[in-house]
Design an enzyme around this catalytic site. Sequence first.
Site, PDB file in Angstrom:
ATOM      1  N   GLU A  49      47.600 -34.504  73.002  1.00 54.23           N
ATOM      2  CA  GLU A  49      48.871 -33.863  72.697  1.00 54.23           C
ATOM      3  C   GLU A  49      49.710 -34.853  71.899  1.00 54.23           C
ATOM      4  O   GLU A  49      50.008 -35.949  72.375  1.00 54.23           O
ATOM      5  CB  GLU A  49      49.570 -33.494  74.006  1.00 54.23           C
ATOM      6  CG  GLU A  49      50.934 -32.884  73.850  1.00 54.23           C
ATOM      7  CD  GLU A  49      51.578 -32.642  75.211  1.00 54.23           C
ATOM      8  OE1 GLU A  49      52.818 -32.572  75.246  1.00 54.23           O
ATOM      9  OE2 GLU A  49      50.859 -32.551  76.231  1.00 54.23           O
ATOM     10  N   ASP A  60      62.292 -33.818  78.122  1.00 52.68           N
ATOM     11  CA  ASP A  60      61.666 -35.136  78.099  1.00 52.68           C
ATOM     12  C   ASP A  60      62.532 -36.149  78.831  1.00 52.68           C
ATOM     13  O   ASP A  60      63.736 -36.224  78.629  1.00 52.68           O
ATOM     14  CB  ASP A  60      61.449 -35.598  76.651  1.00 52.68           C
ATOM     15  CG  ASP A  60      60.407 -34.757  75.949  1.00 52.68           C
ATOM     16  OD1 ASP A  60      59.283 -34.683  76.466  1.00 52.68           O
ATOM     17  OD2 ASP A  60      60.714 -34.169  74.905  1.00 52.68           O
TER      18      ASP A  60
END
EC number: 4.2.1.20
Length: 282
Positions: A49, A60
Amino acid sequence: MSELKRLFASLAQKNRKALMPFVTAGDPNIASTAAVIRAAHQAGADLCEVGVPYSDPIADGPVIQASYQRALEAGFRLQGVFDLGRDLSADAAMMPRVTMVSYSIIYRMGMAKYVERAKQAGYCGAIVPDLLVEEAAPLSQVCRDAEFDLIQLITPTTTRDRQRRIADLTTGFLYYVSVTGITGERTVLPTNLVDNVSWLREQTDLPVCIGFGISGPETAAQLAPVADGLIVGSAIVRRIADATRSAQQAGQDPTPAAAKIVGEFCRELRQAIDEATVHAAT
């Protein structure tokens, strides 16, 4: 058949769970990112990824946010992701790659154009964390027409009806977020995680991969029996940052150190996942 569908079919035949490292494109530079991905592949990773740095990251945690900021400050541009993909595609045996990318980037470029450029660069799909299921149908159709997988996220707070709707508009695999909140390494995972993933796997034929919170071999081994794949992000990004910092302080190129530490970590993860998978089957 898409590249991811072929991959997971092959893994299922071998009773092997996918190991998917996450790396930030351009942290500390594109050459280092390519070297890290190659090292992870050689260490047993099955799928990578590639995070596309974005000024307003979604979900995040601080480790990945900081890596995005470093990449942007170093001059990262979207073209760098495509250049990276073409570089890696020179190796025909290289593991498949998908981008983790904000929908705003795709929308600004144009859905069909983004998918076309990503495919030409060797990517086989995209994880789009900020794409609502109510707005996903157009991109889902563009991706299906191009045999380019659209991977979407399901969280612990997603209702079961909504999980089914997300699965209907997803191809490749479902990304199950193991914890509420942001990305980051955890030593303790939710007690209902296994039950939630087991239920989801009964609702869809898609592979279910677990991400967020996997800090090392121990947590990977915990989840391997119930998942089709495991996504490891912050633990890898942190190791890259530490190796880069040490090399730069010594006046050295950070690329070899970053590749070495990620390769070693992926070997540890691979061994733990495989051992746990075999143990669960006996």
